[in-house]
Design an enzyme around this catalytic site. Structure first.
Site, mmCIF file in Angstrom:
data_model
loop_
_atom_site.group_PDB
_atom_site.id
_atom_site.type_symbol
_atom_site.label_atom_id
_atom_site.label_comp_id
_atom_site.label_asym_id
_atom_site.label_seq_id
_atom_site.Cartn_x
_atom_site.Cartn_y
_atom_site.Cartn_z
ATOM 1 N N TYR A 141 0.810 -1.214 0.000
ATOM 2 C CA TYR A 141 0.000 0.000 0.000
ATOM 3 C C TYR A 141 0.844 1.266 0.000
ATOM 4 O O TYR A 141 0.365 2.326 -0.373
ATOM 5 C CB TYR A 141 -0.895 0.042 1.246
ATOM 6 C CG TYR A 141 -2.105 -0.839 1.191
ATOM 7 C CD1 TYR A 141 -1.995 -2.206 0.957
ATOM 8 C CD2 TYR A 141 -3.364 -0.311 1.402
ATOM 9 C CE1 TYR A 141 -3.113 -3.007 0.935
ATOM 10 C CE2 TYR A 141 -4.488 -1.108 1.382
ATOM 11 C CZ TYR A 141 -4.358 -2.462 1.154
ATOM 12 O OH TYR A 141 -5.471 -3.254 1.131
ATOM 13 N N LYS A 189 3.686 -15.697 2.741
ATOM 14 C CA LYS A 189 3.898 -16.402 1.467
ATOM 15 C C LYS A 189 5.400 -16.650 1.359
ATOM 16 O O LYS A 189 6.077 -16.208 0.424
ATOM 17 C CB LYS A 189 3.351 -15.539 0.316
ATOM 18 C CG LYS A 189 3.300 -16.227 -1.030
ATOM 19 C CD LYS A 189 2.165 -17.233 -1.194
ATOM 20 C CE LYS A 189 2.266 -17.963 -2.516
ATOM 21 N NZ LYS A 189 1.294 -19.066 -2.653
ATOM 22 N N ASP A 221 -2.441 -18.699 0.947
ATOM 23 C CA ASP A 221 -3.475 -19.361 0.135
ATOM 24 C C ASP A 221 -4.183 -20.451 0.943
ATOM 25 O O ASP A 221 -5.410 -20.560 0.948
ATOM 26 C CB ASP A 221 -2.898 -19.897 -1.194
ATOM 27 C CG ASP A 221 -1.559 -20.601 -1.054
ATOM 28 O OD1 ASP A 221 -1.020 -20.678 0.068
ATOM 29 O OD2 ASP A 221 -1.035 -21.082 -2.082
ATOM 30 N N ASP A 245 -6.028 -7.454 4.649
ATOM 31 C CA ASP A 245 -7.209 -6.823 4.043
ATOM 32 C C ASP A 245 -8.106 -7.901 3.438
ATOM 33 O O ASP A 245 -9.320 -7.945 3.685
ATOM 34 C CB ASP A 245 -6.752 -5.838 2.961
ATOM 35 C CG ASP A 245 -7.925 -5.190 2.254
ATOM 36 O OD1 ASP A 245 -8.884 -4.798 2.945
ATOM 37 O OD2 ASP A 245 -7.896 -5.094 1.011
ATOM 38 N N ASP A 249 -12.020 -9.526 5.032
ATOM 39 C CA ASP A 249 -13.323 -9.560 4.340
ATOM 40 C C ASP A 249 -13.818 -11.004 4.227
ATOM 41 O O ASP A 249 -15.003 -11.290 4.409
ATOM 42 C CB ASP A 249 -13.230 -8.958 2.920
ATOM 43 C CG ASP A 249 -13.552 -7.462 2.890
ATOM 44 O OD1 ASP A 249 -13.273 -6.764 3.896
ATOM 45 O OD2 ASP A 249 -14.072 -6.977 1.866
HETATM 46 C C1 LIG Z 1 -10.353 1.266 1.183
HETATM 47 C C2 LIG Z 1 -9.088 0.470 1.364
HETATM 48 C C3 LIG Z 1 -7.899 1.339 1.147
HETATM 49 C C4 LIG Z 1 -9.043 -0.229 2.725
HETATM 50 C C5 LIG Z 1 -7.798 -1.101 2.823
HETATM 51 O O1 LIG Z 1 -7.511 -1.860 1.896
HETATM 52 O O2 LIG Z 1 -7.120 -1.019 3.845
HETATM 53 C C6 LIG Z 1 -10.224 -1.116 3.073
HETATM 54 O O3 LIG Z 1 -10.382 -2.149 2.172
HETATM 55 C C7 LIG Z 1 -10.095 -1.651 4.484
HETATM 56 O O4 LIG Z 1 -10.117 -2.866 4.651
HETATM 57 O O5 LIG Z 1 -9.991 -0.848 5.425
HETATM 58 MG MG LIG Z 2 -10.694 -4.027 3.082
#
Ligand SMILES: CC(C)[C@H](C(=O)O)[C@@H](O)C(=O)O
Ligand SMILES: [Mg+2]
Ligand SMILES: NC(=O)c1ccc[n+]([C@@H]2O[C@H](COP(=O)([O-])OP(=O)(O)OC[C@H]3O[C@@H](n4cnc5c(N)ncnc54)[C@H](O)[C@@H]3O)[C@@H](O)[C@H]2O)c1
Length: 355
Positions: A141, A189, A221, A245, A249
């Protein structure tokens, strides 16, 4: 106790759910006789529109002077074609860097009454309770260069970490494991990436300092697969920025919805920022139907970590649980036999359960 809280609503549902958290904090301050002072600042797309930049200086200054910061979400189709430095997400990355929020704690704990809301089998997700410790201010990032090269015919992004950046997040994860069930899974990884090889060496070195903690190494993975086939094997997972990240999710599926996943972004010593793991959800923004629980649980984390108010944090968590136990749910949480409510109604139910 008094506290200065900066609100960064941001875009889309960010601006809808942050006021839910504020209502809940006001109910807490009334019940427990605290006084929170709130002020709001622009970040993300709304800041681009109002100030020509996703992270105005006054927003950074206000955050630095606050006791804690709550952030909704940034981003949306309106700004998707902007140049990189004028994207809403730059505001989010910028505030994380400015406050040195290197440790992103994302607890993933299913509520008993939401087991049915997940597409995963109930007997697989039952009793899952894990914490993802995500490095937040390094890696892909932030590494430079990150640009098109060769007249646009090639591109480079850079995954860079210093040893110190890895050490501090790995320490944080070991300490988190000591406060939980003494089991740390380091995700990397290391079969391919040099950064992961160093990461793994540091975890091995550090484990001598935390003799009570059992350590596993899992390749990312395989970790992605294990997270949804056997999630109860995990206690604390630690990983670099982008892996964290993606895995967080994915882990939200265990809880029934991304709208359930809170997070705390912490500095070594300084102001903390609390943000749901989800984004601005353009597909439902403006409809008033977003699930405010991830944001509300992030406010609970704020009370715990920035204000040392454990009782108050638990009061919020219990209120959320009691409302879910009464079968209320927002549209993202499937429940054919439940009572469907919108953002405002869900918030009011939680406020009532606190009061
Ligand atoms: C919007 C994006 C930059 C952010 C990240 O990847 O950190 C989001 O996906 C999160 O998880 O906070
Ligand atoms: Mg995210
Ligand atoms: N922390 C942040 O500010 C943050 C985090 C992730 C994505 N984003 C940004 O948000 C924008 C949209 O990204 P995306 O669609 O990939 O991810 P998203 O998290 O916004 O949405 C993914 C899906 O989950 C649903 N969802 C998310 N939160 C919900 C909630 N609280 N209640 C009900 N449903 C919810 C959405 O409706 C959508 O279907 C992008 O601009 C992205 O960069 C910001």
């Amino acid at each position: 106790m008094t506290g200065k809280i900066v609100l960064l609503p941001g875009d889309g549902i960010g601006a809808e759910v942050i006021y839910a958290a504020k209502d809940v904090l006001e109910a807490i301050s009334k019940k427990y006789h605290h006084s929170f002072e709130f002020s709001s600042y622009d970040i993300g797309g709304v800041a681009i529109d109002n100030h020509g930049t996703p992270l105005p200086d006054e927003t950074v200054t206000a955050c630095m002077q606050a006791d804690a910061v709550l952030l909704g979400a940034v981003g949306g189709p309106k700004w998707d074609n902007n140049p990189s430095d004028l994207r809403p997400e730059r505001g989010l990355l910028g505030i994380r860097k400015a406050l040195d929020l290197y440790a992103n704690l994302r607890p993933v704990k299913g509520f008993a009454n939401l087991l049915h809301a997940s597409p995963l089998k109930e007997d697989i997700i039952k009793d899952s309770d894990l914490l993802i410790v995500r490095e937040l201010t390094g890696g892909l990032y932030f590494g430079q260069p990150s640009k098109r090269i060769d007249n646009g015919n090639a591109v480079v992004d850079t995954l860079a970490y210093t040893k110190k950046e890895m050490e501090r997040i790995i320490d944080k994860a070991f300490q988190s494991a000591e406060l939980r069930n003494n089991h740390l899974t380091s995700v990397d990884k290391a079969n391919v990436l040099e950064s992961s090889k160093l990461w793994r060496e540091i975890v091995e070195e550090k484990k001598k300092d935390y003799p009570n903690v059992t350590v596993d190494h899992v390749l990312v993975d395989a970790a992605a697969m294990k997270l949804i086939t056997n999630p109860t094997q995990f206690d604390v997972m630690v990983t670099e920025n982008m892996f964290g990240d993606i895995l967080s999710d994915e882990a939200s599926v265990l809880t029934g919805s991304l709208g359930m996943l809170p997070s705390a972004s912490l500095a070594e010593d300084g102001v903390g920022l609390y943000e749901p793991a989800h984004g601005s959800a353009p597909d439902i923004a403006g409809k008033g139907i977003a699930n405010p629980i991830a944001m509300i649980l992030s406010a609970a984390m704020m009370l715990r970590y920035s204000f040392n108010m454990n009782t108050e944090a638990e009061a919020i968590e219990k209120a959320v649980e009691s409302v879910l136990n009464q079968h209320y749910h927002t549209a993202d949480l499937k429940n054919d036999n439940g009572k469907l409510v919108n953002t405002k109604e869900m918030t009011q139910l939680i406020v009532n359960a606190i009061s």
